[in-house]
Scaffold this motif. Structure first.
Motif, PDB file in Angstrom:
ATOM      1  N   MET A 153       0.834  -1.201   0.000  1.00 10.38           N
ATOM      2  CA  MET A 153       0.000   0.000   0.000  1.00 10.38           C
ATOM      3  C   MET A 153       0.873   1.258   0.000  1.00 10.38           C
ATOM      4  N   ILE A 154       1.908   1.254   0.813  1.00  8.19           N
ATOM      5  CA  ILE A 154       2.820   2.399   0.845  1.00  8.19           C
ATOM      6  C   ILE A 154       3.458   2.608  -0.520  1.00  8.19           C
ATOM      7  N   LEU A 155       3.915   1.529  -1.135  1.00  8.21           N
ATOM      8  CA  LEU A 155       4.565   1.625  -2.442  1.00  8.21           C
ATOM      9  C   LEU A 155       3.661   2.319  -3.447  1.00  8.21           C
ATOM     10  N   HIS A 156       2.404   1.891  -3.519  1.00  5.73           N
ATOM     11  CA  HIS A 156       1.518   2.416  -4.558  1.00  5.73           C
ATOM     12  C   HIS A 156       0.859   3.734  -4.175  1.00  5.73           C
ATOM     13  N   LEU A 157       1.028   4.179  -2.952  1.00  5.81           N
ATOM     14  CA  LEU A 157       0.497   5.486  -2.575  1.00  5.81           C
ATOM     15  C   LEU A 157       1.517   6.599  -2.704  1.00  5.81           C
ATOM     16  N   MET A 158       2.817   6.237  -2.823  1.00  2.25           N
ATOM     17  CA  MET A 158       3.791   7.335  -2.814  1.00  2.25           C
ATOM     18  C   MET A 158       5.045   7.119  -3.648  1.00  2.25           C
ATOM     19  N   ASN A 159       5.335   5.941  -4.139  1.00  3.78           N
ATOM     20  CA  ASN A 159       6.625   5.731  -4.797  1.00  3.78           C
ATOM     21  C   ASN A 159       6.757   6.537  -6.089  1.00  3.78           C
ATOM     22  N   ARG A 160       5.851   6.306  -7.018  1.00  3.35           N
ATOM     23  CA  ARG A 160       5.930   7.034  -8.284  1.00  3.35           C
ATOM     24  C   ARG A 160       5.804   8.534  -8.037  1.00  3.35           C
ATOM     25  N   GLN A 161       4.876   8.908  -7.155  1.00  6.30           N
ATOM     26  CA  GLN A 161       4.620  10.326  -6.908  1.00  6.30           C
ATOM     27  C   GLN A 161       5.867  11.023  -6.352  1.00  6.30           C
ATOM     28  N   ALA A 162       6.528  10.400  -5.374  1.00 10.52           N
ATOM     29  CA  ALA A 162       7.702  11.017  -4.749  1.00 10.52           C
ATOM     30  C   ALA A 162       8.878  11.082  -5.716  1.00 10.52           C
ATOM     31  N   LEU A 163       9.094   9.996  -6.464  1.00 16.61           N
ATOM     32  CA  LEU A 163      10.249   9.953  -7.364  1.00 16.61           C
ATOM     33  C   LEU A 163      10.062  10.829  -8.588  1.00 16.61           C
ATOM     34  N   GLU A 164       8.847  11.135  -8.949  1.00 10.87           N
ATOM     35  CA  GLU A 164       8.619  12.110 -10.019  1.00 10.87           C
ATOM     36  C   GLU A 164       8.879  13.526  -9.517  1.00 10.87           C
ATOM     37  N   VAL A 165       8.521  13.806  -8.262  1.00  7.30           N
ATOM     38  CA  VAL A 165       8.760  15.141  -7.709  1.00  7.30           C
ATOM     39  C   VAL A 165      10.253  15.434  -7.616  1.00  7.30           C
ATOM     40  N   VAL A 166      11.073  14.453  -7.199  1.00  8.17           N
ATOM     41  CA  VAL A 166      12.511  14.726  -7.038  1.00  8.17           C
ATOM     42  C   VAL A 166      13.184  14.983  -8.385  1.00  8.17           C
ATOM     43  N   GLN A 167      12.518  14.655  -9.479  1.00  8.71           N
ATOM     44  CA  GLN A 167      13.099  14.913 -10.798  1.00  8.71           C
ATOM     45  C   GLN A 167      12.833  16.342 -11.281  1.00  8.71           C
ATOM     46  N   GLU A 168      12.018  17.107 -10.541  1.00 14.20           N
ATOM     47  CA  GLU A 168      11.758  18.481 -10.949  1.00 14.20           C
ATOM     48  C   GLU A 168      13.034  19.300 -10.831  1.00 14.20           C
ATOM     49  N   PRO A 169      13.298  20.172 -11.788  1.00 13.68           N
ATOM     50  CA  PRO A 169      14.559  20.943 -11.781  1.00 13.68           C
ATOM     51  C   PRO A 169      14.740  21.803 -10.539  1.00 13.68           C
ATOM     52  N   SER A 170      13.656  22.386 -10.050  1.00 14.95           N
ATOM     53  CA  SER A 170      13.758  23.259  -8.886  1.00 14.95           C
ATOM     54  C   SER A 170      12.749  22.831  -7.847  1.00 14.95           C
ATOM     55  N   LEU A 171      13.234  22.631  -6.619  1.00 11.45           N
ATOM     56  CA  LEU A 171      12.356  22.256  -5.519  1.00 11.45           C
ATOM     57  C   LEU A 171      12.265  23.420  -4.537  1.00 11.45           C
ATOM     58  N   GLU A 172      11.225  24.212  -4.693  1.00  9.84           N
ATOM     59  CA  GLU A 172      11.006  25.310  -3.761  1.00  9.84           C
ATOM     60  C   GLU A 172      10.409  24.754  -2.474  1.00  9.84           C
ATOM     61  N   ASP A 173      10.368  25.595  -1.442  1.00 10.75           N
ATOM     62  CA  ASP A 173       9.848  25.164  -0.154  1.00 10.75           C
ATOM     63  C   ASP A 173       8.447  24.578  -0.270  1.00 10.75           C
ATOM     64  N   ALA A 174       7.613  25.219  -1.089  1.00  8.82           N
ATOM     65  CA  ALA A 174       6.240  24.751  -1.224  1.00  8.82           C
ATOM     66  C   ALA A 174       6.195  23.324  -1.750  1.00  8.82           C
ATOM     67  N   THR A 175       7.118  22.988  -2.653  1.00  5.34           N
ATOM     68  CA  THR A 175       7.172  21.632  -3.198  1.00  5.34           C
ATOM     69  C   THR A 175       7.723  20.657  -2.181  1.00  5.34           C
ATOM     70  N   LEU A 176       8.752  21.078  -1.468  1.00  5.40           N
ATOM     71  CA  LEU A 176       9.380  20.208  -0.480  1.00  5.40           C
ATOM     72  C   LEU A 176       8.395  19.776   0.588  1.00  5.40           C
ATOM     73  N   TYR A 177       7.570  20.706   1.039  1.00  8.41           N
ATOM     74  CA  TYR A 177       6.674  20.425   2.141  1.00  8.41           C
ATOM     75  C   TYR A 177       5.326  19.888   1.685  1.00  8.41           C
ATOM     76  N   GLN A 178       5.087  19.900   0.383  1.00 13.55           N
ATOM     77  CA  GLN A 178       3.854  19.319  -0.128  1.00 13.55           C
ATOM     78  C   GLN A 178       3.976  17.806  -0.091  1.00 13.55           C
ATOM     79  N   ASP A 179       2.971  17.155   0.433  1.00 15.63           N
ATOM     80  CA  ASP A 179       3.029  15.698   0.583  1.00 15.63           C
ATOM     81  C   ASP A 179       2.820  15.031  -0.772  1.00 15.63           C
ATOM     82  N   PRO A 180       3.778  14.197  -1.225  1.00 14.07           N
ATOM     83  CA  PRO A 180       3.608  13.516  -2.520  1.00 14.07           C
ATOM     84  C   PRO A 180       2.670  12.313  -2.457  1.00 14.07           C
ATOM     85  N   LEU A 181       2.045  12.085  -1.319  1.00 15.75           N
ATOM     86  CA  LEU A 181       1.065  11.014  -1.205  1.00 15.75           C
ATOM     87  C   LEU A 181      -0.021  11.182  -2.266  1.00 15.75           C
ATOM     88  N   ASP A 182      -0.476  10.070  -2.829  1.00 17.33           N
ATOM     89  CA  ASP A 182      -1.538  10.112  -3.834  1.00 17.33           C
ATOM     90  C   ASP A 182      -2.699  10.967  -3.338  1.00 17.33           C
TER      91      ASP A 182
END
Length: 633
Positions: free
Chosen positions: A472-501
């Motif tokens: 359940m953890i894998l499918h609720l956050m793995n793709r979402q989190a790993l797509e976010v870390v690929q963004e060129p710039s991670l501002e505070d708003a992105t860092l603190y936004q929960d990547p949970l589905d």
């Protein structure tokens, strides 16, 4: 193990042995990205972002089919940890030596927190008591001591964010019922006939009483369920069983409750939890963020912690009107997360001063003298919160509690389905080291059925070392989190936004998964208090020491004469305290384990630990009959 893995392992190279990773083109490419990212921890700017994105891309590719993870478990764990460090510098500083001295997080901890949870589920696949073997740990530069303390510390920030978020929702009475909702309660209590635990005798009756009271459907499986995938193991049965009930189209929502969870408040409805936590977020909150959002008025009858009551802006009666705005006093919580009574006040006329709350008194150290103030407030009528100082000064809270918010108690205007976000399909709790699969609510929808199918496939087909929680953890956050870390710039708003589905919502643990007081103490989680829907008993597996606990919980649940205050179970009324149940006894080991209260159980737990240590180090050991007042484990 799959045949291709056996063949590959038979021809292992030194590279394989050192890193515990197959020497294939895919894993070599992953390791190269990891090495670049590791060096980038000392860099800033674009180089750091590029290496972070590259590692995130490779890790997503390697975990898209989780079967492959078995050929490089430690490398995958190291990748998640390194990404967490790259997106949050504070992760690196969290270790057992200084974890309790760190400042609490002001925001939801978001991305780094989810990456560490993902690291942990792959530590579990090592089947080594949550430890990473020393050789691969050294080669990859990661140990469980890097991950687990940081995860536990970040959860405190997450809990604080969730508490603030809940306070901004429309309050829903614990007895709220939507007659249009068709809800099923599903459990599996399939113990062998000769099993010594009493749960298969207690839990079905407990569930039946509750379901009948509210008109819920009940599906308790006393034998291994036929529905689900062929050859399904017990640890994956809940995913298949809930999926089958959603596919039947009989129910709007299905509540999964583990067999070792006893419902304690028969008046608390599942509807009230659904309506409380699937609400749409207010536009102002979404735009401004919780930190800047205006503090809401309290709920009528709310029990407020004194330090929380003080937080905010205050006007000083000794300051003239023309200087009042620039001389506002700002009070906040203390610097240490573990010190719940400490507050700090800051203003030009007083500087930065520290204080401590004791009852309805506040003491502040102003440098040249310590002064006390009486806290006066009235949240159910007109009047502001005030601090009356012994030297005659008067501080008035800028938030005037002139009115309180009435909770929704029945379907009506402002208290109907228009409150709800149709895209929220899963309500799940979070405690210990991550999301919990013990008790949760899921809505019938296309997303829900796909989610359960994918999680079941991951655990039952792709990686059977996964439990249902891991999948359940894998499918609720793995793709979402790993797509976010690929963004060129991670501002505070992105860092603190929960990547949970976005289809899932984390709700406070006590709402669906309050622990018995002993486990709550040792795992730093919400302990059951009177009014909570249920109590669950993680790690209570032996008949001796557990059956008494289960039976007492069921006795409490069946006692219709116990006195529960109005709105018992509501978040705004909840406070840990000594239970008022007439049959509670501090001399009962079972009662202490269920109810606490936490300070008392901490004292008894410490005594027992000292006793156990004495038993190991000397020939002296107290007989069980002489230690009946102590806890059993």
């Amino acid at each position: 193990m799959h045949m291709f893995l056996l063949v590959a392992l038979a021809t292992a190279t030194a590279w394989d042995v050192e890193l515990a990773c197959l020497d294939t083109a895919e894993w070599s490419k992953y390791h190269a990205a990891y090495e670049v990212a590791a060096r980038a921890t000392a860099l800033e700017g674009s180089d750091r972002a590029v290496s972070r994105a590259s590692l995130g891309k490779e890790l997503l590719a390697r975990t898209s089919n989780v079967t492959e993870v078995l050929s490089c478990n430690v490398g995958v764990v190291a990748g998640y940890y390194l990404l967490a460090h790259l997106v949050s510098q504070e992760v690196k500083s969290m270790n057992p030596g200084n974890i309790f001295g760190l400042k609490p997080f002001e925001h939801r901890t978001g991305l780094a927190y989810r990456l560490l949870q993902l690291a942990l589920i792959f530590i579990f696949t090592l089947r080594n008591a949550n430890r990473i073997p020393s050789g691969p740990a050294q080669a990859w530069g990661v140990t469980e001591h890097h991950i687990i303390p940081a995860l536990l510390q970040m959860r405190r920030g997450q809990d604080e964010w969730l508490k603030n978020h809940v306070q901004r929702l429309q309050p829903i009475s614990p007895s709220f019922r939507d007659p249009n909702l068709n809800i099923a309660i599903v459990s599996i209590c399939a113990y062998p006939a000769d099993h010594p635990l009493v749960l298969p005798k207690l839990t079905p009756a407990n569930r039946e009483t509750y379901a009948n009271r509210h008109g819920y459907a009940l599906r308790v499986h006393l034998e291994h369920p036929i529905i689900g995938a062929h050859g399904l193991g017990v640890q994956h049965a809940k995913l298949a069983t809930v999926l089958a009930y959603l596919q039947s189209n009989e129910f709007d929502w299905v509540a999964w409750l583990d067999c070792d969870s006893i419902i304690m408040n028969m008046n608390r409805t599942l509807d009230s939890i659904i309506y409380q936590y699937t609400q749409k977020r207010a536009e102002a909150e979404m735009e401004a963020g919780l930190k800047e959002a205006k503090n809401p008025a309290p709920v009528c009858g709310e029990k407020l912690d004194m330090p929380d009551l003080l937080i905010g802006e205050w006007s000083d009666s000794w300051v003239t009107d023309d200087l009042r705005e620039e001389s506002l006093i700002r009070i906040r919580r203390g610097e240490l997360a573990m010190d719940s009574s400490a507050v700090w006040a800051e203003a030009p006329q007083i500087g930065l001063v520290q204080g401590e709350v004791q009852g309805n008194q506040l003491e502040m150290d102003f440098g040249d003298a310590k002064l006390q103030a009486e806290i006066q407030w009235n949240i159910t009528g007109n009047g502001a919160v005030e601090l009356l100082w012994e030297n005659g000064a008067r501080w008035v809270h800028r938030v005037d509690h002139q009115s309180c918010r009435e909770p929704c108690r029945a379907i009506g205007p402002g208290c109907d389905s228009q409150l709800l976000d149709p895209e929220v399909n899963l309500l799940i709790t979070e405690e210990g080291w991550g999301l919990s699969s013990a008790n949760w609510l899921i809505k019938r929808s296309a997303w829900s059925m796909k989610f359960l199918h994918d999680a079941l496939t991951a655990a039952h087909v792709e990686l059977q070392l996964f439990g249902d929680q891991d999948a359940m953890i894998l499918h609720l956050m793995n793709r979402q989190a790993l797509e976010v870390v690929q963004e060129p710039s991670l501002e505070d708003a992105t860092l603190y936004q929960d990547p949970l589905d976005a289809h899932a919502a984390v709700i406070p643990q006590f709402e669906l998964n309050a622990y018995d007081a002993l486990n709550a103490l040792t795992m730093e989680c919400d302990a059951f208090v009177e009014g909570d829907l249920l109590v669950t008993f993680p790690q209570c597996k032996e008949a001796e020491g557990c059956n008494d606990v289960f039976e007492l919980a069921a006795e409490y649940a069946n006692d219709d004469g116990k006195l529960l205050e109005p709105d018992a179970g509501a978040w705004w009324r909840r406070q840990e305290s000594t239970p008022k149940w007439s049959r509670y006894s501090q001399l009962s080991s079972a009662a202490l384990r269920i109810f606490g209260p936490r300070p008392l159980i901490r004292e008894v737990y410490t005594q027992e630990q000292q006793l156990r240590k004495r038993c190991r180090s000397t020939s002296f050991c107290m007989r069980r009959a002489d230690a009946a007042h102590l806890l059993t484990f």
